[in-house]
Design a protein around this motif. Structure first.
Motif, mmCIF file in Angstrom:
data_model
loop_
_atom_site.group_PDB
_atom_site.id
_atom_site.type_symbol
_atom_site.label_atom_id
_atom_site.label_comp_id
_atom_site.label_asym_id
_atom_site.label_seq_id
_atom_site.Cartn_x
_atom_site.Cartn_y
_atom_site.Cartn_z
ATOM 1 N N HIS A 279 0.830 -1.209 0.000
ATOM 2 C CA HIS A 279 0.000 0.000 0.000
ATOM 3 C C HIS A 279 0.865 1.259 0.000
ATOM 4 C CE1 HIS A 279 -2.772 3.099 1.531
ATOM 5 N NE2 HIS A 279 -3.722 2.361 0.994
ATOM 6 N N ARG A 280 1.914 1.244 0.823
ATOM 7 C CA ARG A 280 2.818 2.400 0.842
ATOM 8 C C ARG A 280 3.491 2.583 -0.508
ATOM 9 N NH1 ARG A 280 4.072 0.545 6.129
ATOM 10 N NH2 ARG A 280 5.905 -0.553 5.354
ATOM 11 N N ALA A 281 3.948 1.492 -1.103
ATOM 12 C CA ALA A 281 4.637 1.569 -2.392
ATOM 13 C C ALA A 281 3.707 2.097 -3.480
ATOM 14 C CB ALA A 281 5.186 0.200 -2.782
ATOM 15 N N LEU A 282 2.479 1.602 -3.508
ATOM 16 C CA LEU A 282 1.530 2.040 -4.527
ATOM 17 C C LEU A 282 1.099 3.478 -4.300
ATOM 18 C CD1 LEU A 282 -0.681 -1.169 -4.856
ATOM 19 C CD2 LEU A 282 0.982 -0.300 -6.501
ATOM 20 N N SER A 283 1.020 3.882 -3.031
ATOM 21 C CA SER A 283 0.640 5.268 -2.725
ATOM 22 C C SER A 283 1.721 6.248 -3.150
ATOM 23 C CB SER A 283 0.372 5.412 -1.221
ATOM 24 O OG SER A 283 -0.712 4.603 -0.824
#
Length: 235
Positions: free
Chosen positions: A221-225
């Protein structure tokens, strides 16, 4: 009419309180409810649970709460009878459903595009069910068995000398959602034996069953955000 049913029981043991636990700033359940509400595909959005706290959260998020019998909320209850119960409850007031989508509650990467394409697949093929699948990253024919003393043997010795690119690809259930015809759910038809698969990319699918899965999902989620080039919404 089309309905989305989110089966969210409260008895998760490996991740206690999984469906209400905060994930990236909001309860995990909120991702599923928001995705189906914002998709514009459904006439009814419902949360099925035996847990009053989950039902209250579902109502707060904009979904219709459906109290599920305890007999359909243990560790061994399959998905199909849970959705069949929800259909019966939703139709008590005279509503007639045609298609019902079971959306699992822990799906922070669910995209409208996949819901739309799987529904199209269901309608185009005349299938009983349609759902997303992911290609295994390695050839399953080359799987290895590990014994108690660490010895390695092949599950399929005949495939040992076959090039990986020459082996048939295999797929697994993405564990996000299942579109199904109302009568298929009500009749108890098994999903996998009566379904068509929509291939989705592995990089945005995670089945959150264990604490390690949860941590992996947070990292994803952090990477995609942070990745402004990653597809968003309908992409």
């Amino acid at each position: 009419m089309k309905a989305a049913v989110i089966p969210a029981r409260g008895g998760s043991k490996r991740i206690p309180g999984k469906n209400v636990k905060p994930f990236a700033g909001k309860p995990m359940l909120a991702y599923a409810v928001s995705a189906v509400l914002e998709s514009g595909l459904f006439d009814i959005v419902a949360v099925s649970s035996e847990d009053p706290a989950i039902l209250a959260l579902g109502r707060e998020l904009g979904a219709r709460p459906l109290l599920r019998p305890a007999a359909l909320a243990d560790d061994w209850t399959p998905t199909v009878p849970v959705i069949a119960h929800a259909i019966a409850a939703l139709e008590e007031g005279g509503t007639h459903l045609e298609t019902v989508c079971c959306v699992y509650p822990a799906v922070p990467f669910l995209q409208r595009k996949d819901l739309v394409e799987a529904l199209s697949l269901l309608e185009r093929t005349g299938a009983e069910y349609a759902f997303p699948v992911v290609r295994f990253p390695s050839a399953i024919q080359r799987a290895l068995r590990l014994s108690g003393d660490g010895r390695i043997t092949s599950f399929n010795p005949d495939a040992v000398n076959i090039r990986t690119q020459d082996l048939e690809p295999a797929f697994y259930d993405a564990g996000q959602f299942y579109w199904g015809r109302r009568d298929a759910w009500a009749a108890g038809l098994p999903v996998h034996a009566n379904g068509f698969g929509l291939v989705v990319p592995e990089w945005r699918v995670v089945d959150i069953d264990t604490p390690d899965d949860w941590r992996r999902a947070e990292i994803m989620h952090r990477a995609l955000s942070e990745d402004t080039s990653a597809p968003r919404g309908d992409a």
